[in-house]
Design a protein around this motif. Structure first.
Motif, PDB file in Angstrom:
ATOM      1  N   PRO A 143     -66.080 -11.754  25.080  1.00 39.26           N
ATOM      2  CA  PRO A 143     -66.363 -10.743  26.101  1.00 39.26           C
ATOM      3  C   PRO A 143     -67.763 -10.153  25.941  1.00 39.26           C
ATOM      4  O   PRO A 143     -68.242  -9.958  24.818  1.00 39.26           O
ATOM      5  CB  PRO A 143     -65.286  -9.679  25.845  1.00 39.26           C
ATOM      6  N   SER A 144     -68.398  -9.867  27.061  1.00 40.54           N
ATOM      7  CA  SER A 144     -69.746  -9.297  27.003  1.00 40.54           C
ATOM      8  C   SER A 144     -69.709  -7.813  26.694  1.00 40.54           C
ATOM      9  O   SER A 144     -70.685  -7.251  26.194  1.00 40.54           O
ATOM     10  CB  SER A 144     -70.474  -9.531  28.331  1.00 40.54           C
ATOM     11  N   GLY A 145     -68.570  -7.169  26.998  1.00 41.41           N
ATOM     12  CA  GLY A 145     -68.433  -5.746  26.738  1.00 41.41           C
ATOM     13  C   GLY A 145     -67.066  -5.408  26.178  1.00 41.41           C
ATOM     14  O   GLY A 145     -66.082  -6.095  26.463  1.00 41.41           O
ATOM     15  N   VAL A 146     -67.007  -4.351  25.373  1.00 46.06           N
ATOM     16  CA  VAL A 146     -65.752  -3.902  24.751  1.00 46.06           C
ATOM     17  C   VAL A 146     -65.694  -2.386  24.806  1.00 46.06           C
ATOM     18  O   VAL A 146     -66.686  -1.704  24.537  1.00 46.06           O
ATOM     19  CB  VAL A 146     -65.664  -4.360  23.279  1.00 46.06           C
ATOM     20  N   LEU A 147     -64.529  -1.869  25.152  1.00 43.75           N
ATOM     21  CA  LEU A 147     -64.291  -0.435  25.077  1.00 43.75           C
ATOM     22  C   LEU A 147     -63.081  -0.214  24.176  1.00 43.75           C
ATOM     23  O   LEU A 147     -62.003  -0.769  24.427  1.00 43.75           O
ATOM     24  CB  LEU A 147     -64.051   0.161  26.464  1.00 43.75           C
ATOM     25  N   LEU A 148     -63.262   0.577  23.116  1.00 41.96           N
ATOM     26  CA  LEU A 148     -62.182   0.904  22.193  1.00 41.96           C
ATOM     27  C   LEU A 148     -61.796   2.371  22.387  1.00 41.96           C
ATOM     28  O   LEU A 148     -62.603   3.266  22.115  1.00 41.96           O
ATOM     29  CB  LEU A 148     -62.614   0.668  20.737  1.00 41.96           C
ATOM     30  N   ASP A 149     -60.585   2.603  22.862  1.00 41.34           N
ATOM     31  CA  ASP A 149     -60.115   3.962  23.129  1.00 41.34           C
ATOM     32  C   ASP A 149     -58.765   4.172  22.466  1.00 41.34           C
ATOM     33  O   ASP A 149     -57.744   3.658  22.942  1.00 41.34           O
ATOM     34  CB  ASP A 149     -60.002   4.183  24.637  1.00 41.34           C
ATOM     35  N   PRO A 150     -58.712   4.955  21.377  1.00 42.34           N
ATOM     36  CA  PRO A 150     -57.436   5.168  20.683  1.00 42.34           C
ATOM     37  C   PRO A 150     -56.382   5.865  21.537  1.00 42.34           C
ATOM     38  O   PRO A 150     -55.192   5.760  21.257  1.00 42.34           O
ATOM     39  CB  PRO A 150     -57.827   6.021  19.469  1.00 42.34           C
ATOM     40  N   GLU A 151     -56.801   6.547  22.605  1.00 41.96           N
ATOM     41  CA  GLU A 151     -55.837   7.189  23.504  1.00 41.96           C
ATOM     42  C   GLU A 151     -54.895   6.162  24.133  1.00 41.96           C
ATOM     43  O   GLU A 151     -53.757   6.472  24.479  1.00 41.96           O
ATOM     44  CB  GLU A 151     -56.573   7.948  24.608  1.00 41.96           C
ATOM     45  N   LEU A 152     -55.372   4.939  24.287  1.00 42.32           N
ATOM     46  CA  LEU A 152     -54.579   3.901  24.940  1.00 42.32           C
ATOM     47  C   LEU A 152     -53.457   3.379  24.057  1.00 42.32           C
ATOM     48  O   LEU A 152     -52.608   2.604  24.519  1.00 42.32           O
ATOM     49  CB  LEU A 152     -55.491   2.743  25.367  1.00 42.32           C
ATOM     50  N   LEU A 153     -53.442   3.782  22.784  1.00 42.29           N
ATOM     51  CA  LEU A 153     -52.408   3.325  21.852  1.00 42.29           C
ATOM     52  C   LEU A 153     -51.215   4.279  21.779  1.00 42.29           C
ATOM     53  O   LEU A 153     -50.225   3.987  21.112  1.00 42.29           O
ATOM     54  CB  LEU A 153     -52.996   3.148  20.451  1.00 42.29           C
ATOM     55  N   LEU A 204     -48.445   4.410  12.293  1.00 37.60           N
ATOM     56  CA  LEU A 204     -47.029   4.292  12.619  1.00 37.60           C
ATOM     57  C   LEU A 204     -46.443   5.629  13.059  1.00 37.60           C
ATOM     58  O   LEU A 204     -45.449   5.667  13.792  1.00 37.60           O
ATOM     59  CB  LEU A 204     -46.250   3.733  11.428  1.00 37.60           C
ATOM     60  N   ALA A 205     -47.064   6.716  12.627  1.00 38.66           N
ATOM     61  CA  ALA A 205     -46.629   8.047  13.057  1.00 38.66           C
ATOM     62  C   ALA A 205     -47.306   8.474  14.368  1.00 38.66           C
ATOM     63  O   ALA A 205     -47.092   9.589  14.837  1.00 38.66           O
ATOM     64  CB  ALA A 205     -46.934   9.071  11.963  1.00 38.66           C
ATOM     65  N   ASN A 206     -48.123   7.582  14.945  1.00 41.37           N
ATOM     66  CA  ASN A 206     -48.796   7.832  16.225  1.00 41.37           C
ATOM     67  C   ASN A 206     -49.734   9.036  16.163  1.00 41.37           C
ATOM     68  O   ASN A 206     -49.834   9.809  17.127  1.00 41.37           O
ATOM     69  CB  ASN A 206     -47.778   8.012  17.357  1.00 41.37           C
ATOM     70  N   ARG A 207     -50.426   9.176  15.031  1.00 38.60           N
ATOM     71  CA  ARG A 207     -51.417  10.245  14.912  1.00 38.60           C
ATOM     72  C   ARG A 207     -52.770   9.747  15.410  1.00 38.60           C
ATOM     73  O   ARG A 207     -53.087   8.563  15.315  1.00 38.60           O
ATOM     74  CB  ARG A 207     -51.532  10.710  13.462  1.00 38.60           C
ATOM     75  N   ASP A 208     -53.601  10.664  15.871  1.00 39.30           N
ATOM     76  CA  ASP A 208     -54.908  10.298  16.428  1.00 39.30           C
ATOM     77  C   ASP A 208     -55.757   9.544  15.412  1.00 39.30           C
ATOM     78  O   ASP A 208     -56.384   8.534  15.750  1.00 39.30           O
ATOM     79  CB  ASP A 208     -55.658  11.549  16.894  1.00 39.30           C
ATOM     80  N   THR A 209     -55.786  10.048  14.174  1.00 38.97           N
ATOM     81  CA  THR A 209     -56.625   9.406  13.150  1.00 38.97           C
ATOM     82  C   THR A 209     -56.129   7.989  12.851  1.00 38.97           C
ATOM     83  O   THR A 209     -56.924   7.079  12.639  1.00 38.97           O
ATOM     84  CB  THR A 209     -56.629  10.221  11.854  1.00 38.97           C
ATOM     85  N   GLY A 210     -54.815   7.817  12.848  1.00 34.15           N
ATOM     86  CA  GLY A 210     -54.245   6.499  12.591  1.00 34.15           C
ATOM     87  C   GLY A 210     -54.539   5.522  13.703  1.00 34.15           C
ATOM     88  O   GLY A 210     -54.887   4.358  13.464  1.00 34.15           O
ATOM     89  N   ASN A 211     -54.414   5.973  14.953  1.00 35.98           N
ATOM     90  CA  ASN A 211     -54.702   5.103  16.090  1.00 35.98           C
ATOM     91  C   ASN A 211     -56.169   4.673  16.101  1.00 35.98           C
ATOM     92  O   ASN A 211     -56.477   3.499  16.314  1.00 35.98           O
ATOM     93  CB  ASN A 211     -54.354   5.813  17.403  1.00 35.98           C
ATOM     94  N   ALA A 212     -57.057   5.619  15.876  1.00 35.10           N
ATOM     95  CA  ALA A 212     -58.486   5.300  15.869  1.00 35.10           C
ATOM     96  C   ALA A 212     -58.833   4.355  14.718  1.00 35.10           C
ATOM     97  O   ALA A 212     -59.571   3.380  14.898  1.00 35.10           O
ATOM     98  CB  ALA A 212     -59.308   6.584  15.770  1.00 35.10           C
ATOM     99  N   GLY A 213     -58.291   4.647  13.541  1.00 37.32           N
ATOM    100  CA  GLY A 213     -58.583   3.815  12.374  1.00 37.32           C
ATOM    101  C   GLY A 213     -58.044   2.411  12.510  1.00 37.32           C
ATOM    102  O   GLY A 213     -58.714   1.431  12.138  1.00 37.32           O
ATOM    103  N   MET A 214     -56.835   2.265  13.075  1.00 34.30           N
ATOM    104  CA  MET A 214     -56.242   0.931  13.207  1.00 34.30           C
ATOM    105  C   MET A 214     -56.953   0.122  14.288  1.00 34.30           C
ATOM    106  O   MET A 214     -57.108  -1.102  14.151  1.00 34.30           O
ATOM    107  CB  MET A 214     -54.754   1.043  13.520  1.00 34.30           C
ATOM    108  N   LEU A 215     -57.404   0.781  15.339  1.00 37.19           N
ATOM    109  CA  LEU A 215     -58.154   0.078  16.383  1.00 37.19           C
ATOM    110  C   LEU A 215     -59.451  -0.490  15.818  1.00 37.19           C
ATOM    111  O   LEU A 215     -59.824  -1.630  16.118  1.00 37.19           O
ATOM    112  CB  LEU A 215     -58.439   1.041  17.538  1.00 37.19           C
TER     113      LEU A 215
END
Length: 356
Positions: A143-153, A204-215
C-alpha cells in the motif's frame, strides 16, 4: 516508502491524501462491521466534503476467495475508480491489494487502514487469497499509504484479539529465524516481539494503551515478514484453519509451539547452522528469557495463558493428511529441513494437544 497518515484531528490527513493523489472515485473495500466504526461517518461525508464518490465493496469473507477479487475488480472498473482504500483486517486488505493488482494501474493509490492488530498486511507487499480452496500468494502490492488508529480496535471480540495478537507474535518470531532474515528485518522483529508481550494484557482488556501498542507491534511484525517472509509454522497453519475452523493466528500459534521446540532441539545438534542459534538467542532475549529452551517453554505458557477455545478436530484431520498439504516454498524459509516424516511428527504433537 509508505506514507503514514495520522488519524488526528478527525481524519483530516485522509482528505489531504486523497486530494494529493487526485482521487475522484474511491473503491472502499470494507467488512460488514464498517458501520460500527468512527470512520463510517468520515467516508459517508466524503462526497459532500471533497467531491469524492465512494463505492463500497464488502462481498468477501475471511480467507477470501479469488472470485471476490474478480467481483471487486469489475466493480472498480465499472465505476471508474481511481483510488482504492481498505478498511478492515487482513482479509479486507488482502482483497484490496489483489483488486489493485487486477486493475493493472500502478498509479492508483492504495490505502490500508487496519481494524485488527495482527496480520500486519498494511506493511507487506504480498497478499493471500484462495482459489478453488488452494492458497494463492500475490506479490508486488505494498500500500502507498497507511493509517493506524487504535480507536478502530475498540469493538474487536475477545477471540479475535487473542488470535490476531498471536499472528503478530508468530510473525515476529518466524521472521527472526527465517533464512531470508536481514539486520533490518530482525530489528523490526525483536521490537515486535517485545511490544506484543508488553501490551498483551492491556490489549486483551481493551485499554487505549494496549490497543495502540499492539497496533504498532503488528505493523512492526508486518515490516519484518515483508523482508524475511514466514516459515514452517505459517506453512503448517493453513490447513488447521481450513479443517478445524479456527482463526489463522490461533492455528499459527499452535503450529509455532511445535516448530519452536523442534528448532531449539535441532540447534543443539552439530550440523545446525550457526545462524539458527543466533536467531534463537535474539528471540529469547526479546522474550525476556535466559536461553532458547526457556523461550520455547515461555511461548507454550503464553498460549496456555490465552485460554483459547479447543478446536473441533474431525476424523479426517490426520497428521498424514495435514503434512501432505504443506507449501514447500514456505518450508524452505525455515533454517532446517523438515521432511514429511518430521511434519507428521509435529502435527501429531499438535493434534495431541488439542484433541483431548
Amino acid at each position: 516508502m509508505q506514507e503514514m497518515i495520522s488519524p488526528h484531528p478527525r481524519y483530516a490527513g485522509l482528505d489531504v491524501y486523497f486530494r494529493r493523489h487526485q482521487v475522484t472515485r474511491l473503491l472502499l473495500v470494507c467488512g460488514s462491521s464498517m458501520q460500527q466504526l468512527p470512520l463510517y461517518r468520515y467516508f459517508s461525508g466524503l462526497e459532500n466534503r471533497c467531491g469524492i464518490r465512494v463505492t463500497p465493496f464488502s462481498a468477501f469473507h475471511p480467507n477470501p476467495e479469488w472470485h471476490s477479487v474478480q467481483q471487486g475488480a469489475a466493480l472498480c472498473t465499472a465505476h471508474g475508480c481511481n483510488g482504492i482504500t481498505a478498511v478492515g483486517g487482513g482479509s479486507a486488505i488482502d482483497v484490496a491489494k489483489c483488486i489493485w493488482l487486477e486493475a493493472g494501474n500502478p498509479h492508483i493509490p492504495l490505502l490500508a487502514i487496519p481494524t485488527t492488530a495482527g496480520s500486519g498486511s498494511e506493511a507487506t507487499s504480498f497478499a493471500v487469497v484462495y482459489k478453488d480452496g488452494v492458497k494463492q500468494s500475490r506479490s508486488g502490492c505494498l500500500p502507498s499509504g497507511v493509517l493506524l488508529d487504535p480507536e478502530l480496535l475498540r469493538t474487536l471480540p475477545e477471540y479475535q484479539r487473542k488470535a490476531t495478537l498471536l499472528d503478530a507474535l508468530c510473525h515476529g518470531i518466524e521472521s527472526c529465524w527465517s533464512v531470508h532474515a536481514t539486520g533490518e528485518s530482525r530489528g523490526y522483529a525483536v521490537q515486535a516481539i517485545r511490544q506484543v508481550l508488553e501490551h498483551a494484557q492491556a490489549y486483551l482488556a481493551n485499554r487505549d494503551t494496549g490497543n495502540a501498542g499492539m497496533l504498532q507491534a503488528a505493523n512492526l511484525a508486518g515490516r519484518a515478514i515483508n523482508l524475511a517472509r514466514t516459515t514452517a509454522a505459517h506453512a503448517m497453519s493453513y490447513q488447521l484453519t481450513a479443517r478445524c475452523g479456527i482463526a489463522h493466528g490461533h492455528a499459527a500459534g499452535l503450529c509455532l509451539a511445535a516448530v519452536f521446540d523442534e528448532l531449539v532441539d535441532r540447534s543443539q545438534q552439530p550440523e545446525a547452522p550457526p545462524v539458527l542459534s543466533a536467531a534463537l538467542e535474539d528471540i529469547a532475549d526479546s522474550m525476556g528469557c535466559p536461553d532458547p529452551p526457556s523461550a520455547s517453554e515461555a511461548f507454550r505458557s503464553f498460549l496456555a495463558w490465552l485460554q483459547l477455545p479447543v478446536p473441533a478436530v474431525g476424523p479426517d484431520v490426520t497428521p498424514e493428511a495435514l503434512a501432505a498439504t504443506v507449501n514447500p516454498e514456505r518450508l524452505a524459509n525455515t533454517p532446517v529441513t523438515l521432511d514429511e516424516t518430521t511434519l507428521c511428527r509435529l502435527y501429531r504433537s499438535i493434534l495431541s494437544q488439542i484433541s483431548h
